[in-house]
Write an enzyme that holds these catalytic residues in place. Structure first.
Site, short mmCIF file in Angstrom:
data_model
loop_
_atom_site.label_atom_id
_atom_site.label_comp_id
_atom_site.label_asym_id
_atom_site.label_seq_id
_atom_site.Cartn_x
_atom_site.Cartn_y
_atom_site.Cartn_z
N SER A 136 21.10 20.48 -132.41
CA SER A 136 20.83 21.90 -132.18
C SER A 136 19.62 22.15 -131.30
O SER A 136 19.55 23.17 -130.60
CB SER A 136 20.64 22.61 -133.53
OG SER A 136 19.63 21.98 -134.30
N HIS B 201 13.67 26.83 -134.79
CA HIS B 201 14.16 26.26 -133.53
C HIS B 201 13.44 26.94 -132.36
O HIS B 201 12.92 28.05 -132.51
CB HIS B 201 15.67 26.47 -133.38
CG HIS B 201 16.50 25.49 -134.14
ND1 HIS B 201 16.56 25.48 -135.51
CD2 HIS B 201 17.29 24.47 -133.72
CE1 HIS B 201 17.37 24.50 -135.90
NE2 HIS B 201 17.82 23.87 -134.84
#
Length: 310
Positions: free
Chosen positions: A56, A291
């Site tokens: 990811s 993230h």
């Protein structure tokens, strides 16, 4: 008349930052490498067949402009920004949220093994992988739960993570060896993980609602990220001394003061653990939690670009 729901201020700022980062991608990737125009001209066409591998953090999970809902892959990822700079004739992005090193050689759900994208003609490979082998997401979840119960998590997870670091080192060596075998002419860039947390956990105290972690666990999770990066950097260095065309791109140092607890939101390149829902404003976990945001991916791309141009 259909009314469009107005997004929250944080969501609007994030969207604007991502659009601005993507628009500026090519020229900012060139920054620091001499004249932007000259660097862009020399970069275009330098690589003909580019394959992006990874999880990811490579896929751009949580960013807009998604191209694959299953893998949460985005055209705003660092890999896509590199492709925009180099303009290869062939660009294969097989990054996928949730990928482990097992995903290189085995199907991940409906997704083919990532190494299937490699050919003898591949001349550039970027990869960010290993965090899910370490179980970082599960560890972060354990630490959040522990904090909610008034506890810390380090004592319960440290022994397991230490053992898994050796596993990650072994798998990283295997990964570099196999990429080199399948694509012997490829330049391989092992792109490290960015800094998510500050070393001083107390810096997250003002953001407890969005970063619900004990101060000592914040510092520990930062330590884990550093150890993962050092482990992979050492493997890459050893592989390079053995003749492999691999270089490690250190993104952690570029995020030194751009972690999720940076007080200036404009300088924050990592999304917090909990973010406001665009419709309700309620804090929740999203695919982009912990993230890089759009600017974060731009800076990861820039570090990889600098390695390739250096």
């Amino acid at each position: 008349m259909t009314r469009t729901r107005r997004r929250s201020a944080p969501a609007r700022r994030a969207a604007v930052a991502t659009v601005a980062a993507t628009a500026a991608g090519v020229s900012l990737l060139s920054a620091g490498a001499g004249s932007a125009q000259a660097a862009d001209a020399s970069a275009a066409g330098a690589y003909k067949h580019y394959v992006a591998l990874g999880d990811s953090y490579a896929a751009g999970t949580g960013l807009p402009q998604a191209t694959n809902d299953t893998c949460k892959r985005s055209t705003s990822s660092y890999a896509s920004l590199l492709a925009a700079a180099y303009k290869p004739a062939v660009f294969k992005d097989v990054t996928c949220s949730g990928a482990t090193t097992k995903s290189l050689w085995n199907k991940q759900g409906s997704q083919a093994p990532q190494v299937n994208a490699l050919t003898k003609d591949t001349d550039l490979v970027t990869v960010t992988l290993g965090g899910n082998d370490l179980g970082f997401t599960e560890t972060l979840t354990q630490c959040v739960v522990a904090s909610q119960l008034g506890n810390t998590c380090k004592a319960s997870v440290a022994k397991t993570l230490d053992a898994k670091l050796d596993y990650v080192a072994s798998r990283t060596r295997d990964m570099i060896t196999d990429i080199s075998r399948r694509s012997p002419n490829a330049r391989i860039v092992l792109v490290g993980y960015p800094r998510l947390f500050p070393a001083d956990g107390s810096r997250c105290a003002p953001y407890k609602a969005q970063v619900p972690l004990a101060a000592s666990d914040v510092a520990y999770l930062d330590q884990v990220t550093r150890e993962l990066n050092v482990t992979q950097a050492l493997v890459a260095h050893q592989a390079k001394t053995e003749g492999k065309k691999v270089t490690y791109a250190d993104t952690y140092s570029a995020f030194t003061d751009a972690h999720m607890c940076q007080s200036d939101a404009a300088k924050r390149w990592i999304n917090p653990v909990l973010t406001p829902n665009a419709s309700t404003g309620k804090l929740t976990v999203t695919s982009g939690s912990a993230h890089p945001n759009g600017v974060g991916h731009l800076m990861m791309g820039r570090k990889a670009y600098q390695v390739l141009q250096g």
